[in-house]
Structures are given as structure tokens and as C-alpha cells.
Design a protein around this motif. Sequence first.
Motif, PDB file in Angstrom:
ATOM      1  N   VAL A 192       5.701  38.452  22.971  1.00  0.00           N
ATOM      2  CA  VAL A 192       7.088  38.658  22.560  1.00  0.00           C
ATOM      3  C   VAL A 192       7.110  39.524  21.304  1.00  0.00           C
ATOM      4  O   VAL A 192       6.455  39.196  20.307  1.00  0.00           O
ATOM      5  N   HIS A 193       7.849  40.609  21.367  1.00  0.00           N
ATOM      6  CA  HIS A 193       7.975  41.513  20.225  1.00  0.00           C
ATOM      7  C   HIS A 193       9.442  41.599  19.828  1.00  0.00           C
ATOM      8  O   HIS A 193      10.312  41.866  20.673  1.00  0.00           O
ATOM      9  N   GLN A 194       9.721  41.347  18.549  1.00  0.00           N
ATOM     10  CA  GLN A 194      11.091  41.455  18.047  1.00  0.00           C
ATOM     11  C   GLN A 194      11.270  42.829  17.420  1.00  0.00           C
ATOM     12  O   GLN A 194      10.706  43.128  16.368  1.00  0.00           O
ATOM     13  N   SER A 195      12.075  43.674  18.062  1.00  0.00           N
ATOM     14  CA  SER A 195      12.271  45.036  17.571  1.00  0.00           C
ATOM     15  C   SER A 195      13.311  45.092  16.463  1.00  0.00           C
ATOM     16  O   SER A 195      13.292  46.002  15.627  1.00  0.00           O
ATOM     17  N   SER A 196      14.229  44.131  16.462  1.00  0.00           N
ATOM     18  CA  SER A 196      15.248  44.025  15.424  1.00  0.00           C
ATOM     19  C   SER A 196      15.772  42.591  15.464  1.00  0.00           C
ATOM     20  O   SER A 196      15.550  41.881  16.447  1.00  0.00           O
ATOM     21  N   PRO A 197      16.466  42.141  14.422  1.00  0.00           N
ATOM     22  CA  PRO A 197      16.975  40.761  14.431  1.00  0.00           C
ATOM     23  C   PRO A 197      17.826  40.471  15.666  1.00  0.00           C
ATOM     24  O   PRO A 197      18.742  41.225  15.985  1.00  0.00           O
ATOM     25  N   GLY A 198      17.455  39.400  16.376  1.00  0.00           N
ATOM     26  CA  GLY A 198      18.227  39.005  17.547  1.00  0.00           C
ATOM     27  C   GLY A 198      17.858  39.727  18.819  1.00  0.00           C
ATOM     28  O   GLY A 198      18.494  39.529  19.858  1.00  0.00           O
ATOM     29  N   THR A 199      16.820  40.581  18.773  1.00  0.00           N
ATOM     30  CA  THR A 199      16.414  41.352  19.955  1.00  0.00           C
ATOM     31  C   THR A 199      14.923  41.163  20.205  1.00  0.00           C
ATOM     32  O   THR A 199      14.108  41.378  19.306  1.00  0.00           O
ATOM     33  N   ARG A 200      14.556  40.757  21.428  1.00  0.00           N
ATOM     34  CA  ARG A 200      13.158  40.482  21.748  1.00  0.00           C
ATOM     35  C   ARG A 200      12.779  41.140  23.082  1.00  0.00           C
ATOM     36  O   ARG A 200      13.568  41.164  24.026  1.00  0.00           O
ATOM     37  N   TRP A 201      11.564  41.639  23.128  1.00  0.00           N
ATOM     38  CA  TRP A 201      11.017  42.255  24.341  1.00  0.00           C
ATOM     39  C   TRP A 201       9.792  41.470  24.789  1.00  0.00           C
ATOM     40  O   TRP A 201       8.958  41.100  23.967  1.00  0.00           O
ATOM     41  N   HIS A 202       9.683  41.227  26.090  1.00  0.00           N
ATOM     42  CA  HIS A 202       8.497  40.575  26.648  1.00  0.00           C
ATOM     43  C   HIS A 202       7.622  41.640  27.303  1.00  0.00           C
ATOM     44  O   HIS A 202       8.109  42.437  28.101  1.00  0.00           O
ATOM     45  N   ARG A 203       6.339  41.620  26.948  1.00  0.00           N
ATOM     46  CA  ARG A 203       5.386  42.567  27.506  1.00  0.00           C
ATOM     47  C   ARG A 203       4.143  41.822  27.981  1.00  0.00           C
ATOM     48  O   ARG A 203       3.822  40.741  27.480  1.00  0.00           O
ATOM     49  N   CYS A 204       3.444  42.407  28.926  1.00  0.00           N
ATOM     50  CA  CYS A 204       2.191  41.812  29.383  1.00  0.00           C
ATOM     51  C   CYS A 204       1.185  41.838  28.238  1.00  0.00           C
ATOM     52  O   CYS A 204       1.002  42.866  27.570  1.00  0.00           O
ATOM     53  N   ALA A 205       0.504  40.723  28.014  1.00  0.00           N
ATOM     54  CA  ALA A 205      -0.468  40.630  26.925  1.00  0.00           C
ATOM     55  C   ALA A 205      -1.717  41.448  27.215  1.00  0.00           C
ATOM     56  O   ALA A 205      -2.471  41.776  26.294  1.00  0.00           O
ATOM     57  N   THR A 206      -1.938  41.799  28.469  1.00  0.00           N
ATOM     58  CA  THR A 206      -3.149  42.534  28.841  1.00  0.00           C
ATOM     59  C   THR A 206      -2.938  44.046  28.850  1.00  0.00           C
ATOM     60  O   THR A 206      -3.672  44.798  28.214  1.00  0.00           O
ATOM     61  N   CYS A 207      -1.882  44.509  29.560  1.00  0.00           N
ATOM     62  CA  CYS A 207      -1.687  45.958  29.705  1.00  0.00           C
ATOM     63  C   CYS A 207      -0.508  46.493  28.899  1.00  0.00           C
ATOM     64  O   CYS A 207      -0.335  47.710  28.788  1.00  0.00           O
ATOM     65  N   GLY A 208       0.317  45.625  28.338  1.00  0.00           N
ATOM     66  CA  GLY A 208       1.431  46.057  27.505  1.00  0.00           C
ATOM     67  C   GLY A 208       2.669  46.487  28.251  1.00  0.00           C
ATOM     68  O   GLY A 208       3.631  46.968  27.640  1.00  0.00           O
ATOM     69  N   SER A 209       2.697  46.325  29.566  1.00  0.00           N
ATOM     70  CA  SER A 209       3.867  46.740  30.341  1.00  0.00           C
ATOM     71  C   SER A 209       5.120  45.997  29.880  1.00  0.00           C
ATOM     72  O   SER A 209       5.094  44.776  29.716  1.00  0.00           O
ATOM     73  N   PRO A 210       6.239  46.713  29.676  1.00  0.00           N
ATOM     74  CA  PRO A 210       7.491  46.015  29.365  1.00  0.00           C
ATOM     75  C   PRO A 210       7.980  45.258  30.587  1.00  0.00           C
ATOM     76  O   PRO A 210       7.993  45.792  31.699  1.00  0.00           O
ATOM     77  N   LEU A 211       8.371  44.006  30.388  1.00  0.00           N
ATOM     78  CA  LEU A 211       8.770  43.152  31.500  1.00  0.00           C
ATOM     79  C   LEU A 211      10.207  42.660  31.402  1.00  0.00           C
ATOM     80  O   LEU A 211      10.902  42.583  32.414  1.00  0.00           O
ATOM     81  N   ALA A 212      10.650  42.336  30.199  1.00  0.00           N
ATOM     82  CA  ALA A 212      11.982  41.735  30.072  1.00  0.00           C
ATOM     83  C   ALA A 212      12.535  41.954  28.676  1.00  0.00           C
ATOM     84  O   ALA A 212      11.796  42.226  27.718  1.00  0.00           O
ATOM     85  N   TYR A 213      13.851  41.789  28.578  1.00  0.00           N
ATOM     86  CA  TYR A 213      14.578  41.977  27.316  1.00  0.00           C
ATOM     87  C   TYR A 213      15.476  40.772  27.098  1.00  0.00           C
ATOM     88  O   TYR A 213      16.133  40.294  28.026  1.00  0.00           O
ATOM     89  N   PHE A 214      15.497  40.271  25.867  1.00  0.00           N
ATOM     90  CA  PHE A 214      16.390  39.181  25.463  1.00  0.00           C
ATOM     91  C   PHE A 214      17.196  39.637  24.251  1.00  0.00           C
ATOM     92  O   PHE A 214      16.696  40.394  23.407  1.00  0.00           O
ATOM     93  N   ALA A 215      18.426  39.161  24.139  1.00  0.00           N
ATOM     94  CA  ALA A 215      19.221  39.418  22.943  1.00  0.00           C
ATOM     95  C   ALA A 215      20.078  38.195  22.654  1.00  0.00           C
ATOM     96  O   ALA A 215      20.611  37.570  23.576  1.00  0.00           O
ATOM     97  N   ASP A 216      20.211  37.864  21.388  1.00  0.00           N
ATOM     98  CA  ASP A 216      21.009  36.698  21.010  1.00  0.00           C
ATOM     99  C   ASP A 216      22.452  36.832  21.460  1.00  0.00           C
ATOM    100  O   ASP A 216      23.131  35.831  21.697  1.00  0.00           O
ATOM    101  N   ARG A 217      22.942  38.077  21.555  1.00  0.00           N
ATOM    102  CA  ARG A 217      24.342  38.253  21.970  1.00  0.00           C
ATOM    103  C   ARG A 217      24.544  38.000  23.463  1.00  0.00           C
ATOM    104  O   ARG A 217      25.681  37.960  23.935  1.00  0.00           O
ATOM    105  N   PHE A 218      23.430  37.847  24.218  1.00  0.00           N
ATOM    106  CA  PHE A 218      23.497  37.458  25.628  1.00  0.00           C
ATOM    107  C   PHE A 218      22.683  36.184  25.797  1.00  0.00           C
ATOM    108  O   PHE A 218      21.616  36.197  26.420  1.00  0.00           O
ATOM    109  N   PRO A 219      23.145  35.057  25.250  1.00  0.00           N
ATOM    110  CA  PRO A 219      22.316  33.855  25.183  1.00  0.00           C
ATOM    111  C   PRO A 219      21.958  33.253  26.533  1.00  0.00           C
ATOM    112  O   PRO A 219      20.972  32.520  26.630  1.00  0.00           O
TER     113      PRO A 219
END
Length: 277
Positions: free
Chosen positions: A63-90
Motif C-alpha cells: 500500500v502506497h499513500q500518494s497524498s493524504p486520504g489516497t492509497r494505491w495497492h501494488r503487487c509486492a513482487t512486480c509493482g503492478s498497480p492493482l487498485a485505488y482507494f480514497a477516503d472520499r469514496f469510503p
Amino acid sequence: MTLTPPFSGHCLCGATRWRAEALPLWQGHCHCDSCRRATGAAMASYVGLDPNSVVWQGPPPVVHQSSPGTRWHRCATCGSPLAYFADRFPNEIHLHAATLDEPAAFAPEQHFHAGDRLGWLHLADHLPYRIGPKDDLAQVLALIRDTFAYMEGRIDPPSSLNRLDLAALRNLAAQAEIWGIGGPLLGCVVLTPGADHLYLGKAAVARSARGQGIGRALVSHAETRARALGLPELRLQVRVELTETQAIWERLGFLRTGATAHDGYDRPTSYSYAKKV
């Protein structure tokens, strides 16, 4: 092919997988600067889902937080972006559509932040996008004026469009919803929620794009918005003199429900139309 649960996806190396066990909440393309830079692509395509309906398999995503309230999920092995989360879309997880096992099943419904799209990316898919107060409203105003120019000298009283300018359109974009299709703009409509209906106004299609189903696509999207807002029907009005326009709306499934008169007139000046959704 459609996204019928369960459906699944995986990263580039295959170490991290996900499975969705519910229907998508929505499907679409995002053109915002953040999504472009996070993916390195001209736009990012997502499937919106209830987070509780997604099951992860394999090593947990990083899980990488690019800015407050915004998180990206990536594969721990190859780094592929998989999903996006944001606090404004709980109550949502946004999975990258290109990671689907069957990406051909992805069925985008609309564009997000289309006003931020790159100038060399042209939208020819007839998917709707919302146009906000800070977007290019000059093209919207030009399209509306050109589409309704045929009313000049035919209707009495004259159209209120004669008073429509960029400032008024900007206020409209802030208070209601302006939706467009095409880049450059080929069609637009203003949707205004009421207590028990969604009102369609200023529906316009470019002369060069008529007969391509853009008007029908705008109405279909209006139906989608009405259902999302919990409103049971669409409504609109057409001037009594514009018989050809009345015929167009009737072909699109609208029924005449009554007539109204402008202030100072003792005869009907507009017909009311409605369509259940």
C-alpha cells in the motif's frame, strides 16, 4: 461478454490475484493527472466495487499513500498497480480494469475528469462525461447556440437561450449537472434534479454528428442518473411550434403530459413530456 460475478484479475507476474464476488458499482475511464501519473498511461480504467466483495489471494499488496486520504495497492513482487482507494469514496475500491483476467469483458459507462484529458487523446466512444464550472464551457455554449439557432423567428416568446452566456452556464454547471459526449464536444445536456424527477434541458447535438446515436446516448445516461438519484422519471419541455423536435423526443420514448403558458400568454406555449425510468 460482461463482468458477471465472480470475476478475477492478477498482476503482471501473477503472484497477487483478486476475485470480485459482486456486480460492479460502475465502470469507467479517469483522466485526472494523478491517475495518469500513477499508471503512466493517458488515462486509467477502473471497475468500482464494494471493498467487501473483493478477495485477495497471494502475497498482500503493498500500500502506497500518494497524498493524504489516497492509497494505491501494488503487487509486492512486480509493482503492478492493482487498485485505488480514497477516503472520499469510503465504500468503494477501484480496481484497474486492465488487470482483469478477461479485460475484454470491461464495459466502460462514462469518463471521469474528462476536462483534464490530454489534448491528443480524442474521445470517439460516445461515453458521457461531466463538465464542471472550471472546464471548457465555451464549446458547450457554442454547441447549444448552434443547435438551437433554428428556433430564431419561429417561437413566441423568444428563447431564454438569448440570455445564456458563459457566466450563466458556469453557474448552471455548479448548481445542476452538465454532461457531454465526444472530444471535441459532439453532444451535451443539462440535468437538473427535482423533488420527483430529473429535468432535461439544453440537449444539443452537433450537426456533423447527428444520426450517430448521440442523442439516444444522452437520454440513456439521463436515465442512469435518475435511477442513481432515486428519481422515477425524466421530464422536459418543448415549444409548441417545434413539431419536429416533439417527434424526436417521442421517438426516444417520451410521452406528452400537458401544456404550459409563459407569463402574459393566454395560450399554451410549451408542451410537457415525461419518461419513466
